[in-house]
Design a protein around this motif. Sequence first.
Motif: not given
Length: 503
Positions: A191-198, A226-229
Motif C-alpha cells: 500500500k501507499k503507506d508502505g504496509h504489506y496487505t493480503i 478478507e484483508t490482513v495487514e
Amino acid sequence: MGIIETIKDIFKRGKYVMTTENLTKITDHPKIAVSEDEYNRIRENLNYFAGRFNKVVYKDSNGTVCKRDFNHLPLARTASKKIASLVFNEQAEIKVDDEKANEFIQEQFKNDRFLKNFERYLESCLALGGLAMRPYIDKDKVRISFVQAPVFLPLQSNTQDISSAAIVTKTIKAEGKKQKYYTLIELHEWKKDGHYTITNELYKSDNQKIVGSRVPLSEIYEDLEETVEVKNLSRPLFTYLKPSGMNNKDINSPLGLSIFDNAKTTIDFINTTYDEFMWEVKMGQRRVLVPAQLVKTEFDQRGDKVTVRREFEAGQNVYQQLDGGGIDNPVSITDLTTPIRSDDYIKAINEGLALFEMQIGVSAGMFSFDGKSMKTATEIVSENSDTYQMRNSIVSLVEHSLKELIVSMLELAKAYKLYNGNIPDMEDISINLDDGVFTDRNAELDYWIKVVTAGFGTHAMAIEKVLNVTPEEAMKIESEVHGHTLDEANSERDQTDIDIYGE
C-alpha cells in the motif's frame, strides 16, 4: 498440513463485503498483470512436463478412422530433473552468521523438511519457468509453501523483481449430487503507506473451466479474513525464483521461461520420430503370403448365419491368404516382412537430442550417447563447459532466492512473536550448494596452498574459497586451527598484509 489449513492459522475471519464481480478466466481479474498468451504458455509447458499429448488419428487399411496413444520420450521431465539435481541436493549447507537466527532457521527447515522438498520443487521451477516460496505460520512454527507457476500471477513488477502477486488455490466441494468449484485468489500488495496487505477473494462456479462469481469467504474458509495487514516487512512475503535468461516470448513479462521453452519444436521432432519408430516396429511383425489351398476353411452355420473361419496354423497371425494357383500352378509361401529402418530412426533421434542439448544450453552428450568415454570433472571445468556455465547461472539465482526466503521467514516470525532476534542482512547468510560434480577439490586446494605460500593471499582467504564460507566464518575457522583467539587472528592477518604490501 494443506494450504487451506495454514491460511486459516494465519488469518482470522472478517466481514465480507458483497460484490457483483464475475470472472471467466483468472487473467480477467483487473489487478492481475499477466497476458493470456503468457498464461497459456505456462499451461503448455505443463503438458510437455507431464507428457500429455493428443492421440494419433489415422486410417487403417479398411479406411476406418482409428486412434492410438502417441509414443513419446519424457524429454522435458528428464532435462528438468537432471539439471535440478546438478544445482541442488540435500547436501546443501545454509548458514546465518547470527547464531540465534541460524538456530531458528535450522529448526524450521528441519521441521518442514525444506531441503528435500526444495530439490523436488526446483524441478518444477525449471520446467514451468518459475517458482514462488511463501512462509506461513503453522501454530508455533514457520513453514514454507511452494507456489508453482500456473497458480502464481504477478500484479506489479519492475525490471528487477516481482513486488506484488496473486496466489491461486482451487477447491472442489460437493453440494448434493453436483460439484462446485471454488477459486481463492490471495492478493499480496504494497500500500501507499508502505504496509504489506493480503486480500482474499473467493469465487464459485458450476463449471471447472470458469472462475465464476465472487462469494463470501465463509462458504469455504470460516476463519479467513478478507484483508490482513502485515507490518514491519522489508520485502514481499514471498520470494520468486525463475531460471536464468531473458523471457524472449514476452520481453515485457516478469515471468521466467522454462529451460525447454525455446526447444519445443525440437522436442516435437524427436517425439514424432520416436513415435514413427515405435509404430514401425509394431507394424513390422513377420508377414507371409500363403496359397489358398494351404488354408483350412471351416463353415459354421447357426440358423441363417454362416461363419467362415480360415486357419493356417493355430496361434499364428503372420500370414495372409493368396488366392490363385492350383495343383498345376502352385503358389509358394512368400515372406513379405520388410526390414525395420532402426539405424535411420536412431540416427535421427540422436541428431535431435544433440540439437536439444544445444538449445537448452548443456554440453554435448548429456542426453545423447556417442560411445565416447565420460570426461572427468577437471576436464569439464578446464573446458568451461556449457553445463557448468548454465549451472552457475542457476545457482546464483537459487542462492539469492534462498537468502530472501530466510529474511522473510525471520520477519514473519518476528511479527508473530515467534522470534525476537536480529534480522540479518543478505550478505550475512551463506549458501553452499556443493558443486563436487564439477569441481576437483584437490586441484582447488593445491591452487590456494600455492597462493598462500607465495604470499598472494591469507589463510582466511583460502579457507573462505575452499570451504565456501563467509569471511567471518573463515576467520573463526582459522583461529580454531591455529589455537588462538579471533583478535589474534585479525592481528596476524594485518601483519600479513603489511608483509605483502610493505606498508
